[in-house]
Design a protein around this motif. Structure first.
Motif, PDB file in Angstrom:
ATOM      1  N   PHE A 291      21.194  28.735 -77.681  1.00  0.00           N
ATOM      2  CA  PHE A 291      21.565  29.520 -76.508  1.00  0.00           C
ATOM      3  C   PHE A 291      21.099  28.806 -75.240  1.00  0.00           C
ATOM      4  O   PHE A 291      19.989  28.275 -75.188  1.00  0.00           O
ATOM      5  N   LYS A 292      21.953  28.831 -74.229  1.00  0.00           N
ATOM      6  CA  LYS A 292      21.610  28.254 -72.938  1.00  0.00           C
ATOM      7  C   LYS A 292      21.605  29.363 -71.899  1.00  0.00           C
ATOM      8  O   LYS A 292      22.536  30.160 -71.823  1.00  0.00           O
ATOM      9  N   VAL A 293      20.544  29.407 -71.099  1.00  0.00           N
ATOM     10  CA  VAL A 293      20.500  30.413 -70.045  1.00  0.00           C
ATOM     11  C   VAL A 293      21.442  29.994 -68.917  1.00  0.00           C
ATOM     12  O   VAL A 293      21.411  28.858 -68.450  1.00  0.00           O
ATOM     13  N   ILE A 294      22.312  30.892 -68.525  1.00  0.00           N
ATOM     14  CA  ILE A 294      23.265  30.644 -67.450  1.00  0.00           C
ATOM     15  C   ILE A 294      22.722  31.143 -66.121  1.00  0.00           C
ATOM     16  O   ILE A 294      22.886  30.512 -65.076  1.00  0.00           O
ATOM     17  N   GLN A 295      22.009  32.265 -66.186  1.00  0.00           N
ATOM     18  CA  GLN A 295      21.514  32.882 -64.949  1.00  0.00           C
ATOM     19  C   GLN A 295      20.383  33.836 -65.275  1.00  0.00           C
ATOM     20  O   GLN A 295      20.440  34.572 -66.264  1.00  0.00           O
ATOM     21  N   VAL A 296      19.354  33.831 -64.461  1.00  0.00           N
ATOM     22  CA  VAL A 296      18.310  34.839 -64.503  1.00  0.00           C
ATOM     23  C   VAL A 296      18.026  35.252 -63.064  1.00  0.00           C
ATOM     24  O   VAL A 296      17.663  34.408 -62.232  1.00  0.00           O
ATOM     25  N   VAL A 297      18.221  36.527 -62.767  1.00  0.00           N
ATOM     26  CA  VAL A 297      18.020  37.019 -61.403  1.00  0.00           C
ATOM     27  C   VAL A 297      17.297  38.364 -61.454  1.00  0.00           C
ATOM     28  O   VAL A 297      17.360  39.075 -62.463  1.00  0.00           O
TER      29      VAL A 297
ATOM     30  N   TRP B  86      23.197  34.569 -71.051  1.00  0.00           N
ATOM     31  CA  TRP B  86      23.015  33.460 -71.982  1.00  0.00           C
ATOM     32  C   TRP B  86      24.337  33.150 -72.669  1.00  0.00           C
ATOM     33  O   TRP B  86      25.095  34.052 -73.023  1.00  0.00           O
ATOM     34  N   LYS B  87      24.580  31.884 -72.904  1.00  0.00           N
ATOM     35  CA  LYS B  87      25.787  31.436 -73.597  1.00  0.00           C
ATOM     36  C   LYS B  87      25.393  30.812 -74.930  1.00  0.00           C
ATOM     37  O   LYS B  87      24.477  29.992 -75.003  1.00  0.00           O
ATOM     38  N   LYS B  88      26.103  31.227 -75.971  1.00  0.00           N
ATOM     39  CA  LYS B  88      25.906  30.623 -77.278  1.00  0.00           C
ATOM     40  C   LYS B  88      26.735  29.335 -77.337  1.00  0.00           C
ATOM     41  O   LYS B  88      27.964  29.377 -77.288  1.00  0.00           O
ATOM     42  N   LEU B  89      26.061  28.206 -77.446  1.00  0.00           N
ATOM     43  CA  LEU B  89      26.741  26.931 -77.307  1.00  0.00           C
ATOM     44  C   LEU B  89      27.326  26.367 -78.578  1.00  0.00           C
ATOM     45  O   LEU B  89      28.212  25.544 -78.549  1.00  0.00           O
ATOM     46  N   HIS B  90      26.828  26.803 -79.733  1.00  0.00           N
ATOM     47  CA  HIS B  90      27.377  26.288 -80.979  1.00  0.00           C
ATOM     48  C   HIS B  90      27.258  27.352 -82.046  1.00  0.00           C
ATOM     49  O   HIS B  90      26.463  28.283 -81.934  1.00  0.00           O
TER      50      HIS B  90
END
Length: 236
Positions: free
Chosen positions: A203-209, A227-231
């Motif tokens: 998982f890659k974090v796209i945004q935290v606000v 969060w985006k699941k990349l694979h």
């Protein structure tokens, strides 16, 4: 956790600001002296549910109204009485709400039955960790659930999220309570705690606000993470 009404009286409007010092939270925690599954059911039976706003969560309705909420199959674990499920369900989103409490699910079904979106909602009384959906999800929303489980279960939480989310699917985490509060539930959370269990499984974090739409009692202790699941991981 689930979701029912902590904003229905003056005392309840303290919400979780004091956490352990809040009598409602302290009484709730006493129900967890034994089995945690039984504890959640007792909370619902006794009306000790100090995590629910009694309405949809403002940030989720805002994302919906501004076109910033992904479409497709949506999953909300620990959905409680189902306000968020009903609010975001519709022709573009079929939403599955799950809670371990049968009492919570009965209330959620009652709530959804009078909604025009009822046909786009499904409610399940089940254990998140053993739940096996028939299809993967495009979006998973976690709020008052990560903080409800014992911290030793967080890696298992992340694995389950990864298992049931589609590749390139999105995970929305409303992180609360941020801080160093002792005890639980709810257990304190932090951005690194999410990263620790999500990053290793793709998982890659796209945004935290900061959640600017948090209720007053939670402002400054609540962040929105995307969060985006990349694979892909293991498939169903």
């Amino acid at each position: 956790m689930a979701t029912t009404r902590m904003g229905s009286s003056g005392d309840d409007n303290k919400h979780l600001n004091g956490l352990g010092s809040n009598p409602n939270v302290a009484n709730m925690r006493r129900l967890f002296a034994g089995d945690s599954i039984d504890g959640w059911e007792k909370c619902w039976e006794e009306g000790l549910t100090p995590w629910d706003l009694g309405q949809p969560t403002p940030i989720f309705t805002h994302l919906l109204q501004t076109g910033n909420l992904p479409k497709g199959r949506v999953f909300i674990p620990g959905c409680g009485s189902g306000y968020d499920v009903v609010a975001i369900a519709g022709p573009e989103r079929h939403v599955v709400g799950l809670d371990i409490s049968y009492t919570a699910m009965k209330r959620a079904e009652e709530l959804s039955s009078s909604s025009p979106n009822a046909s786009y909602c499904t409610f399940l009384a089940a254990d998140f960790f053993t739940y096996q959906p028939s299809e993967l999800f495009d979006l998973i929303i976690d709020y008052t659930f990560f903080c409800a489980i014992d911290p030793t279960m967080r890696a298992a939480w992340a694995k389950k999220i990864g298992d049931i989310l589609k590749p390139d699917g999105e995970l929305l985490t409303l992180m609360f309570p941020i801080g160093d509060e002792a005890g639980g539930p709810p257990y304190s959370v932090s951005v690194p705690e999410y990263e620790k269990v999500l990053n290793p499984i793709g998982f890659k974090v796209i945004q935290v606000v900061d959640n600017e739409l948090a209720i007053n009692q939670r402002k400054g202790r609540e962040k929105l993470g995307r969060w985006k699941k990349l694979h892909s991981q293991s498939s169903l």
